[in-house]
Design a protein around this motif. Structure first.
Motif, PDB file in Angstrom:
ATOM      1  N   ARG A  52       0.880  -1.171   0.000  1.00  0.00           N
ATOM      2  CA  ARG A  52       0.000   0.000   0.000  1.00  0.00           C
ATOM      3  C   ARG A  52       0.912   1.214   0.000  1.00  0.00           C
ATOM      4  O   ARG A  52       1.968   1.197   0.632  1.00  0.00           O
ATOM      5  CB  ARG A  52      -0.898   0.025   1.237  1.00  0.00           C
TER       6      ARG A  52
ATOM      7  N   LYS B 248       0.731   0.068  10.886  1.00  0.00           N
ATOM      8  CA  LYS B 248      -0.378   0.250  11.833  1.00  0.00           C
ATOM      9  C   LYS B 248      -1.209   1.487  11.492  1.00  0.00           C
ATOM     10  O   LYS B 248      -2.335   1.617  11.960  1.00  0.00           O
ATOM     11  CB  LYS B 248       0.158   0.357  13.258  1.00  0.00           C
TER      12      LYS B 248
ATOM     13  N   LEU C  60      -2.673   1.997   8.884  1.00  0.00           N
ATOM     14  CA  LEU C  60      -3.834   1.545   8.114  1.00  0.00           C
ATOM     15  C   LEU C  60      -4.966   1.023   8.994  1.00  0.00           C
ATOM     16  O   LEU C  60      -6.123   1.007   8.576  1.00  0.00           O
ATOM     17  CB  LEU C  60      -3.404   0.449   7.127  1.00  0.00           C
ATOM     18  N   SER C  61      -4.649   0.578  10.207  1.00  0.00           N
ATOM     19  CA  SER C  61      -5.686   0.019  11.073  1.00  0.00           C
ATOM     20  C   SER C  61      -6.201   1.004  12.122  1.00  0.00           C
ATOM     21  O   SER C  61      -7.153   0.698  12.833  1.00  0.00           O
ATOM     22  CB  SER C  61      -5.169  -1.249  11.762  1.00  0.00           C
ATOM     23  N   ASP C  62      -5.593   2.177  12.208  1.00  0.00           N
ATOM     24  CA  ASP C  62      -6.055   3.203  13.144  1.00  0.00           C
ATOM     25  C   ASP C  62      -7.209   3.960  12.487  1.00  0.00           C
ATOM     26  O   ASP C  62      -7.044   4.539  11.412  1.00  0.00           O
ATOM     27  CB  ASP C  62      -4.898   4.154  13.472  1.00  0.00           C
ATOM     28  N   PRO C  63      -8.384   3.965  13.119  1.00  0.00           N
ATOM     29  CA  PRO C  63      -9.525   4.658  12.499  1.00  0.00           C
ATOM     30  C   PRO C  63      -9.282   6.150  12.278  1.00  0.00           C
ATOM     31  O   PRO C  63      -9.875   6.746  11.383  1.00  0.00           O
ATOM     32  CB  PRO C  63     -10.678   4.444  13.480  1.00  0.00           C
TER      33      PRO C  63
ATOM     34  N   TYR D  18       3.179   7.163  13.577  1.00  0.00           N
ATOM     35  CA  TYR D  18       3.405   6.100  12.590  1.00  0.00           C
ATOM     36  C   TYR D  18       4.565   6.404  11.653  1.00  0.00           C
ATOM     37  O   TYR D  18       4.921   5.578  10.829  1.00  0.00           O
ATOM     38  CB  TYR D  18       2.124   5.853  11.785  1.00  0.00           C
TER      39      TYR D  18
ATOM     40  N   ARG E 290      -6.473   6.004   8.988  1.00  0.00           N
ATOM     41  CA  ARG E 290      -6.551   5.113   7.823  1.00  0.00           C
ATOM     42  C   ARG E 290      -6.878   5.854   6.532  1.00  0.00           C
ATOM     43  O   ARG E 290      -6.614   5.358   5.449  1.00  0.00           O
ATOM     44  CB  ARG E 290      -7.490   3.952   8.065  1.00  0.00           C
TER      45      ARG E 290
END
Length: 187
Positions: free
Chosen positions: A64, A158, A160-163, A127, A166
């Motif tokens: 990604r 990570k 990508l998984s943090d609301p 990040y 993302r």
């Protein structure tokens, strides 16, 4: 015959109060000296105010991509020209990447500078991880000298998984160089 009332000794109470006051002063002084490094550690751990983390190795790409924009500034007291070699770059999330900045001393004498940095949006700071950076040490440039300065970094998967992050599509890495001894440049 009655015995006179016993006088309570005020000295132990005064001594205890004085010792507590001294202990409080020592604690507050220690806290004042420790607050800067503690705040720095807190910011690096949480990414507060766009502070980046430091790492040893990238975890590996996750196929990604994200856009990284580079921004470079100098204090008016520093006679340097400081620019990114690329204004923007697309990188693979999780993969190790490298960007270069160029600094030129336009002054008549050697000058030492130090760079501060941040990341925007600030929520993405935790990040963005630097493995190696010119900002970790002071940089000295002789008159007319130009130096390429690398930064090796990665964006933690990570993100990508943090609301909250993302949907971040661009991260801006910004540096500002300041003279190390501003007292000399002010006079």
């Amino acid at each position: 015959m009655s015995t006179p009332p016993r006088r309570t000794e005020a000295r132990p109470r005064t001594l205890r109060t004085a010792l507590l006051a001294v202990a409080g002063i020592c604690f507050m002084t220690g806290l004042a000296f420790a607050s800067v490094p503690l705040y720095r550690m807190f910011c690096q751990a949480t990414g507060l105010n766009g502070t980046t983390g430091r790492g040893v190795a990238a975890p590996g790409g996750v196929h990604r991509q994200i856009e990284i924009a580079f921004d470079a500034n100098t204090s008016p007291k520093l006679p340097w020209r400081f620019v990114p070699e690329q204004e923007q770059e697309t990188v693979e999330i999780g993969a190790r990447d490298m960007a270069f900045f160029t600094a030129t001393n336009r002054g008549a004498q050697a000058v030492t500078g130090t760079a501060t940095y941040n990341v925007t949006p600030a929520i993405a700071g935790k990040y963005f991880t630097k493995i190696q950076c010119f900002c970790f040490t002071q940089q000295t440039l002789k008159p007319g000298e130009t130096q390429r300065m690398p930064v090796i970094f990665y964006v933690d998967p990570k993100i990508l998984s943090d609301p909250d992050t993302r949907d971040v599509q661009t991260i801006t890495l910004s540096y500002t160089f300041y003279p190390v001894d501003s007292a000399k440049t002010n006079s």
